[in-house]
Design an enzyme around this catalytic site. Sequence first.
Site, PDB file in Angstrom:
ATOM      1  N   SER A 195      26.013  11.603  -3.329  1.00 11.60           N
ATOM      2  CA  SER A 195      27.460  11.730  -3.130  1.00 11.60           C
ATOM      3  C   SER A 195      27.839  11.290  -1.731  1.00 11.60           C
ATOM      4  O   SER A 195      27.049  11.369  -0.793  1.00 11.60           O
ATOM      5  CB  SER A 195      27.898  13.171  -3.350  1.00 11.60           C
ATOM      6  OG  SER A 195      27.830  13.886  -2.132  1.00 11.60           O
ATOM      7  N   LYS A 196      29.092  10.849  -1.628  1.00  8.51           N
ATOM      8  CA  LYS A 196      29.505  10.328  -0.333  1.00  8.51           C
ATOM      9  C   LYS A 196      29.704  11.436   0.686  1.00  8.51           C
ATOM     10  O   LYS A 196      29.883  11.173   1.862  1.00  8.51           O
ATOM     11  CB  LYS A 196      30.738   9.449  -0.477  1.00  8.51           C
ATOM     12  CG  LYS A 196      31.975  10.151  -0.961  1.00  8.51           C
ATOM     13  CD  LYS A 196      33.140   9.157  -0.971  1.00  8.51           C
ATOM     14  CE  LYS A 196      34.319   9.731  -1.730  1.00  8.51           C
ATOM     15  NZ  LYS A 196      35.148   8.762  -2.353  1.00  8.51           N
ATOM     16  N   ARG A 197      29.697  12.667   0.211  1.00  9.81           N
ATOM     17  CA  ARG A 197      29.773  13.760   1.183  1.00  9.81           C
ATOM     18  C   ARG A 197      28.445  13.931   1.918  1.00  9.81           C
ATOM     19  O   ARG A 197      28.406  14.407   3.035  1.00  9.81           O
ATOM     20  CB  ARG A 197      30.170  15.069   0.492  1.00  9.81           C
ATOM     21  CG  ARG A 197      31.632  15.419   0.752  1.00  9.81           C
ATOM     22  CD  ARG A 197      32.171  16.440  -0.232  1.00  9.81           C
ATOM     23  NE  ARG A 197      32.613  15.757  -1.445  1.00  9.81           N
ATOM     24  CZ  ARG A 197      32.174  16.050  -2.671  1.00  9.81           C
ATOM     25  NH1 ARG A 197      31.277  16.990  -2.845  1.00  9.81           N
ATOM     26  NH2 ARG A 197      32.621  15.391  -3.720  1.00  9.81           N
TER      27      ARG A 197
END
Length: 508
Positions: free
Chosen positions: A263-265
């Site tokens: 995930s981009k988090r």
Amino acid sequence: MIDQKLELSAPDRPRVRLAPSPTGPLHIGTARTALFNYLFARQNRGSFVLRVEDTDRQRSKKKWEKDILENLAWLGLNWDEGPDKGGPFAPYRQSQRIELYRPYIERLLKEEKAYYCFCTKEDLTAQKEYQASIGEPPRYTGHCRQIDPEEASQRVKKGEPAVIRLKTPTDQIVSFKDQICGKTDFNTSELGDFIIAKNLDEPLYNLAVVIDDFLMKISHVIRGADHISNTPKQILIAKALDLPQPEYAHLPLVLSPNRRKLSKREEVVAVSDYRNQGYLPQALMNFIILLGWNEGADREIYSLEELIDRFTLEKVQRSGGIFDSKRLTWMNGYYIRQESLPVLTRMCIPYLIKNNYLVEVPNGSKKYQIKETKEIVSLGYLEKIIGLYQERLKVVSEIPELVDYFFKKELKYQPELLIWKDKDKKEIKNALNRAIKGLSNLKRDWSLEKINEALIQAADEIGDRGTILWPVRAALTGKENSASPFDVAYVLGAQKTLERLEKASKLL
Ligand code: GLU
Ligand code: ZN
């Protein structure tokens, strides 16, 4: 040669596609799907098609399409047909193909394989709540199946909101042989009558994909495992339309180090971000292929040509590939070391300019000006600077902080930086003065060899190399860590070297 034009669309050659939705920048997972498709196409001398799936009009943006195309090209994953290139099955943007889908939707309605559904949001929520209450998975109940098609089209004509659903057979097994995951079964009862279009002109993803894959003669659908639950739907649609079924191969997901979906988090996922940070396309490609493919050898470095040669779908792992950014950075360092110095220097220069160390001298003279000192320097000189760090550079964007001292008029550091181990200031000052003396004699013969000789000789007189080499290096760079004092002095030149050493000696 990787990208020789192939004998296009020979009937027995595979045709594969990448079908990105332009709803965000090119994601590292999409780049990986692209790479697997690309390798498969090149290896089998087939065609690699790029199709932009922009049917979601709200979320699709031109800027994302541009980002996707630009970064795929930067990675070297050249496609044979696509929105920018055209090809025998143009157009390659779904938004430009709307009228192509309409006859298929009409046919499904006419043959009563699909029907209009008028359920409101509230109706659907009530159905779901009911299913939950009796412990059934949520799916459409088939409420509007009974409506007479004549009546339904009258209601639609009058403007009543509706969607189009596929009549899904109940309790049948849809089975396909996935080239990676093996035999895969789905029970149609789990699917319910899913929506295939909002109306005659707005097909949804599953329908558009099936029609496009058919019209574009796609032989193999190679895509991420996140799409595997769409596959039975697409097979059912293809069956309803009497269309042939492509082969399927679903690539394992890319996972974060905590084994959740990347995930981009947690990680940088946009290819453009890696590009801006100074990752090399070869390194990214090499990294990405190993997220899910392994030929069984204990090997980490592959060129694209080698991959085309060795890649097989059979060797794609079934379990997810873990995204290890340290490994990527290590690989990038490897490819930086492999690069020729002139090429590497050209990659570094934009970062030096952006950091305000350099400006380009106009009129194409290939000269640069150091901003702070106003000196004009040649490309060759910059190569010398970059050459000092080629071995240890991991990411090109790190270069300004490594070489800043070549571009500054004055270095700022605390006098303590000059102190070697338990020596005192006097000893260090003495050592620096000896170095100055030794080096002053070389002004006319400022070669690496002579610098080496002079400093080593001074060190031997003192009886300890660190006592002289440490403060010399620190005085020239203002840093705890850097390239060697010999190399730095050589590239810095006699005048700056002596100035900096004298200043350091005065500080003590
Ligand atoms: N458009 C889909 C996506 O971006 C891919 C569709 C497919 O590969 O079938 O996820
Ligand atoms: Zn309904």
